[in-house]
Design a protein around this motif. Structure first.
Motif: not given
Length: 291
Positions: A154-155, A192-193, A200-201, A273-275
């Protein structure tokens, strides 16, 4: 951009070639239609006069205004719905809808007069949904034995903004990650990585769009001119930058620009999530000063 309008144009072009024959089809990019004289004499008079022909123009917004105006005049019906001749430099061209077809593609309707748009049948190409993007991604990865768990998929799917153009680099990034890490089953942390490596967010936001949300979260609701000044851009540029945020319901406009509940939740997820690094609260700042 990236939804495939040029591919659809070319597919229609090939279909018309089959029906009318190769010599009866004319295909150009809008950037090539810069001169009214050339358009009238070298295209309309020489190739379309008294012949069944089809004209395809990609990136039509790039066409110069005098050419757009001529096409509008050609395709404007008279009160009695008779053919309307276009007279230019003592030559006459009659656009006959039974013989002549015009098809053009653009992603900038704002650069085309509404009077011209109204003369044509509009076909809108919608963005893919996140579910459709996820299905396409897995169709590309499954033959290579790569699987992605639900939330991770989904992400990654949301990061493609519903366009095939942005999806393909994402698929390549996944394959490179799998190859480098020797890991064919990817989870949320892997996703996420991969997203961070592509800069890209989540939901496909750019750094510029995230900055808008940061300002609204930090400073509260903003007038357009206030927000544009903080973003160091003109008001019209600011409005364009907000389009995708509005589409994703991350901000709303009710006189002022305001973060929605979804927008606040989105910002919390970026911090979690560290963005982004969460700004120090006023209390923490005061504690540091006292120390």
């Amino acid at each position: 951009p990236g939804l495939g309008k040029s591919h659809i144009m070319k597919a229609m072009y090939e279909l018309f070639q089959t029906v009318l024959g190769r010599k009866r089809i004319w295909f150009k990019d809008g950037t090539e239609l810069q001169n009214k004289d050339v358009f009238f004499h070298k295209i309309l008079i020489e190739h379309f006069q008294d012949q069944s022909r089809a004209m395809f123009v990609d990136e039509f917004h790039s066409t110069q205004a005098p050419v757009k105006e001529m096409i509008r005049n050609l395709t404007t019906p008279t009160p009695t719905h008779e053919k309307q001749p276009q007279v230019y430099l003592d030559q006459t061209f009659e656009f006959d809808p039974m013989m002549h077809s015009i098809c053009w593609a653009t992603n900038r309707h704002d650069l085309i007069p509404e009077a011209l748009i109204s003369r044509f049948q509009k076909i809108e190409i919608l963005s893919y949904s996140d579910d459709e993007m996820a299905e396409i991604i897995m169709n590309c990865l499954t033959p290579d034995g790569i699987s992605i768990e639900g939330k991770a998929l989904e992400l990654i799917a949301s990061g493609s903004r519903g366009t095939a153009r942005s999806l393909l680099p994402g698929v390549d990034a996944i394959k490179r990650y799998v190859l480098l890490n020797n890991k064919a089953k990817l989870d949320y942390d892997d996703a996420i990585i991969i997203m961070k490596k592509r800069d890209i967010y989540p939901l496909g936001l750019t750094r510029l769009e995230v900055k808008i949300l940061e300002i609204l979260e930090r400073d509260g609701e903003q007038q357009l001119k206030q927000l544009a000044a903080k973003m160091q851009c003109e008001s019209n540029e600011q409005t364009k930058s907000e389009k995708y945020l509005l589409q994703r319901n991350l901000l709303t406009i009710n006189g002022r620009r305001v973060l929605t509940g979804e927008g606040r939740a989105y910002m919390r997820s970026l911090y979690a999530n560290g963005y982004l690094e969460k700004p120090a609260s006023a209390n923490n700042v005061s504690a540091l000063i006292d120390a």
